[in-house]
Design an enzyme around this catalytic site. Structure first.
Site, short mmCIF file in Angstrom:
data_model
loop_
_atom_site.label_atom_id
_atom_site.label_comp_id
_atom_site.label_asym_id
_atom_site.label_seq_id
_atom_site.Cartn_x
_atom_site.Cartn_y
_atom_site.Cartn_z
N GLU A 1 0.69 -1.42 -0.18
CA GLU A 1 -0.15 0.21 0.11
C GLU A 1 0.66 1.34 0.11
O GLU A 1 0.71 2.16 0.92
CB GLU A 1 -0.87 -0.11 1.20
CG GLU A 1 -2.05 -0.93 1.08
CD GLU A 1 -3.04 -0.85 2.18
OE1 GLU A 1 -4.40 -1.72 2.08
OE2 GLU A 1 -2.91 -0.21 3.31
N GLU B 1 -5.47 -8.49 0.74
CA GLU B 1 -6.07 -8.23 1.76
C GLU B 1 -7.70 -7.94 1.52
O GLU B 1 -7.99 -7.28 0.55
CB GLU B 1 -5.73 -7.02 2.25
CG GLU B 1 -4.30 -6.82 3.12
CD GLU B 1 -3.96 -5.85 3.74
OE1 GLU B 1 -4.86 -5.03 4.19
OE2 GLU B 1 -2.58 -5.40 4.05
#
Length: 441
Positions: free
Chosen positions: A163, A356
């Site tokens: 991320e 995720e």
């Protein structure tokens, strides 16, 4: 606790990988056995973490990893996505812990899938400039070579970086995460250098013999608040910054129009490195975002303050349930996201892994989490039926943990952690996921 019927798993391709995810700083603890990270320094500043907590102990996974691997084996997952702590590796004997963890996973029949950077930059590197400094990307590649040389005989599947969008926005633009900088658009060099670090890491992994490499980028559909031109324009700008800024360079080897000239250094040469071919593309997905034109005032959203000076505002998605964190629950948006990516990137899009997906709910009888996960797995299956090449799904997270600036107030785990005793208690969602995986047989 409610009794759930045994779920039936939709038919995914052979070899589809089912797993769960964690990150080092959020669960390991044992802070005295590693170098300090940017998150240690950030959490030490009053008011930075909402409950005033730190990750010095967290879930004490460092000392309890055998217990946690037993939970993984009991769950029946194929793979475990964890992160390697760069500050721990820099400490004497730091890689020994990951040797032990990988051995334990292999013995339990669980595939290790390490992420090489999950936000916990060594504090010494931050003090030298951090991700705003180009040298950090080179230092990252050196560290990746060291880890691959030690673990590569047992690890096949690798994730370079987690991320970079959030680490740029929250950590460098808005100051809500470590390292706590409020640079707004002057944070763009941090985005570029993380992406460059990713590309250099791919090269380092290839040099070590790795053949199964991906990244974990966060993405979500951006929906305009209305069809008014100002709202559509604002939503497009948000999508540019949070989605395409991080996917276009990796998948196309180019920045979206207008962004390349804002980046430092020899951008054309860097893009050749950033665009190194991947074996798969990881997506962290939680929710869509509804965006409109700026409203002239700061907005509190999802635990963040969105400043009035941004050329957009984040709006509530009405008529849908929300998690305990206030995030909207919209499973069909995952299908939308993946089919959009397939259209946007066509043959440049490698197979996708959901690295995720999860939600924050309190309680051990967590029926709302079961509903969330069931809906998103079925949404993923609809994307596969529509022609998207999906190869895996990882639930966030195995354990309740230190949830960054929220401290210990948010619980994403399939397993409850008592932060006083550190006792682990599988939740209803753990049993549900266990039964779901058994339905493959």
């Amino acid at each position: 606790m409610a009794t759930n019927p045994i779920p039936r798993l939709p038919a995914f391709p052979d070899g589809f990988l089912w797993g769960v995810s964690t990150s080092a700083h959020q669960i390991e603890g044992a802070a005295d056995l590693r170098e300090p990270s940017v998150w240690d320094a950030f959490a030490a500043e009053p008011g930075r973490v909402k409950d005033g907590s730190t990750a010095a102990v967290a879930c004490d996974h460092y000392h309890r990893y055998r217990e946690d691997v037993a939970l993984l084996a009991g769950l029946g997952v194929d793979a475990y996505r964890f992160s390697v702590s760069w500050p721990r590796v820099r400490a004497e004997g730091g890689l020994d812990f990951y040797d032990r963890l990988v051995d334990e996973l292999c013995a339990a029949g669980v595939r290790p899938v390490p992420t090489l950077f999950h936000w916990d930059l060594p504090l010494a590197l931050q003090e030298a400039g951090g991700w705003l400094d180009r040298d950090t990307a080179s230092h990252f590649a050196e560290y990746v070579s060291l880890v691959a040389g030690r673990l590569g005989d047992r690890v096949q599947k690798w994730i370079t970086i987690n991320e970079p969008a959030e680490h740029t926005l929250f950590g460098h633009a808005l100051g809500a995460h470590a390292p706590g900088k409020q640079l707004m658009f002057d944070s763009l060099p941090a985005a570029h250098h993380q992406l460059l670090g990713h590309g250099l890491a791919v090269q380092a992994l290839r040099a070590s013999g790795a053949t199964d490499i991906g990244i974990a980028n966060s993405h979500g559909p951006t929906w305009p608040a209305s069809e008014e031109p100002a709202d559509v324009e604002a939503a497009g700008f948000y999508d540019l910054l949070l989605n395409r800024l991080f996917s276009d360079p990796v998948l196309l080897g180019e920045y979206p129009d207008g962004l390349g000239e804002l980046m430092p250094g020899d951008v054309a040469a860097d893009l050749k490195v950033i665009g190194e071919p991947l074996d798969w593309y990881g997506i962290n997905y939680y929710a869509p975002t509804r965006v409109g034109a700026p409203q002239g005032e700061d907005i509190e959203f999802g635990g963040l303050t969105i400043p009035a000076e941004l050329p957009l505002s984040v709006r509530e998605i009405e008529g849908v349930p929300t998690t305990d964190f206030g995030w909207p629950v919209v499973p069909e948006a995952l299908t939308d996201l993946l089919t959009t990516f397939r259209t946007r990137y066509a043959d440049r899009l490698p197979p996708i892994v959901i690295t995720e997906n999860g939600c924050s709910y309190d309680g051990i009888d967590d029926q709302a989490r079961i509903t969330y996960l069931d809906g998103h797995i079925r949404a993923l299956h609809r994307a596969a039926e529509a022609g998207v090449d999906v190869r895996g799904y990882f639930v966030w997270s195995l354990l309740d943990n230190f949830e960054w600036a929220e401290g210990y107030a948010r619980r994403f785990g399939l397993v409850h952690v008592d932060y006083e005793t550190l006792a682990r208690t599988p939740k209803a969602s753990y049993t549900w996921y266990q039964n779901l995986l058994r339905s493959r047989d």
